[in-house]
Motif scaffolding. Structure first.
Motif: not given
Length: 183
Positions: A125, A128, A130, A132-134, A136-137, A170-171, A177
Motif C-alpha cells: 500500500a 504507487r 491504482w 497501492a491506492r486500493a 491503502g483505501a 497517501f501523502q 511513490r
C-alpha cells in the motif's frame, strides 16, 4: 506476477544482522508499549481508553510496514511487535492480578498469526499506482470497520489516528511513490 508487484513497490535488501537487530528492537518496543498499555488501563482512565483502541495499534503496525525495506521484513517486524506487546500486556496483567479472559488471549494470538500476511499487503500500500491506492483505501476501511465493530462507534481519537494513517498511506512524498527514471 513478480513484475506486477515490483511495479508497485520495489523491495530493498536487508542484511541479516540488520534485520535481526530491527526485529529485536521492535520486539522490545512492542513489549514496552504492551506493558505500558496495561499499566495505563489499570491506573488511568483517559489514556487507558485511548491505548485500548484498535486505531492506535493499526497505525503503529502500518507505520512499521510502510517503513520496512521489503514485505518479508514488514511481516517479521509486525509479528515481533505484536508478540512483544501481547506477552508484556498479559505478563503485567498476571503480575498485577488483573482479570482477563483466555478467550481474549487466544483471539489476539490469532491476530498476531495473521498480522505478518496482512503486513505484506500494507507494505505494498506504500507503493504507487491504482493497486497501492486500493490497498491503502482497504487499510483505512478495515481500520474504520474494526473500530465500529469492536467499540460500536468512532471516537475522536479514532478519527485523528485514522487521519494520520491516511497521511502515512497517501501523502508521503519522495518515499516510494517517486517516478522511475525515464517516466
Amino acid at each position: 506476477m513478480k513484475t506486477f508487484f515490483h511495479g508497485i513497490r520495489a523491495s530493498r535488501p536487508c542484511a541479516p544482522g540488520r534485520a535481526g537487530i530491527a526485529a529485536l528492537a521492535v520486539l522490545l518496543a512492542g513489549a514496552a508499549l504492551g506493558g505500558a498499555c496495561k499499566l495505563l488501563d489499570l491506573y488511568t482512565v483517559y489514556l487507558g481508553d485511548i491505548f485500548s483502541q484498535i486505531s492506535v495499534w493499526i497505525l503503529l503496525c502500518s507505520a512499521l510496514c510502510l517503513y520496512s525495506p521489503n514485505p518479508l521484513q514488514a511481516g517479521v517486524r509486525v509479528f515481533a511487535f505484536c508478540i512483544g506487546m501481547l506477552a508484556a500486556y498479559y505478563a503485567v496483567a498476571e503480575g498485577t492480578g488483573s482479570v482477563y479472559s483466555m478467550t481474549f488471549v487466544q483471539g489476539w494470538l490469532a491476530v498476531c498469526c495473521a498480522a505478518p500476511w496482512l503486513a505484506g499487503l500494507v507494505w505494498y500500500a506504500g507503493g504507487r499506482g491504482w493497486f497501492a491506492r486500493a490497498l491503502g483505501a482497504g487499510v483505512l476501511l478495515a481500520a474504520l470497520g474494526l473500530e465500529i465493530l469492536l467499540f460500536d462507534k468512532l471516537r475522536v481519537w479514532d478519527i485523528l489516528l485514522d487521519a494520520v494513517l491516511g497521511i502515512l498511506l497517501f501523502q508521503r512524498p519522495g518515499f516510494s511513490r517517486e517516478k522511475k527514471a525515464g517516466e
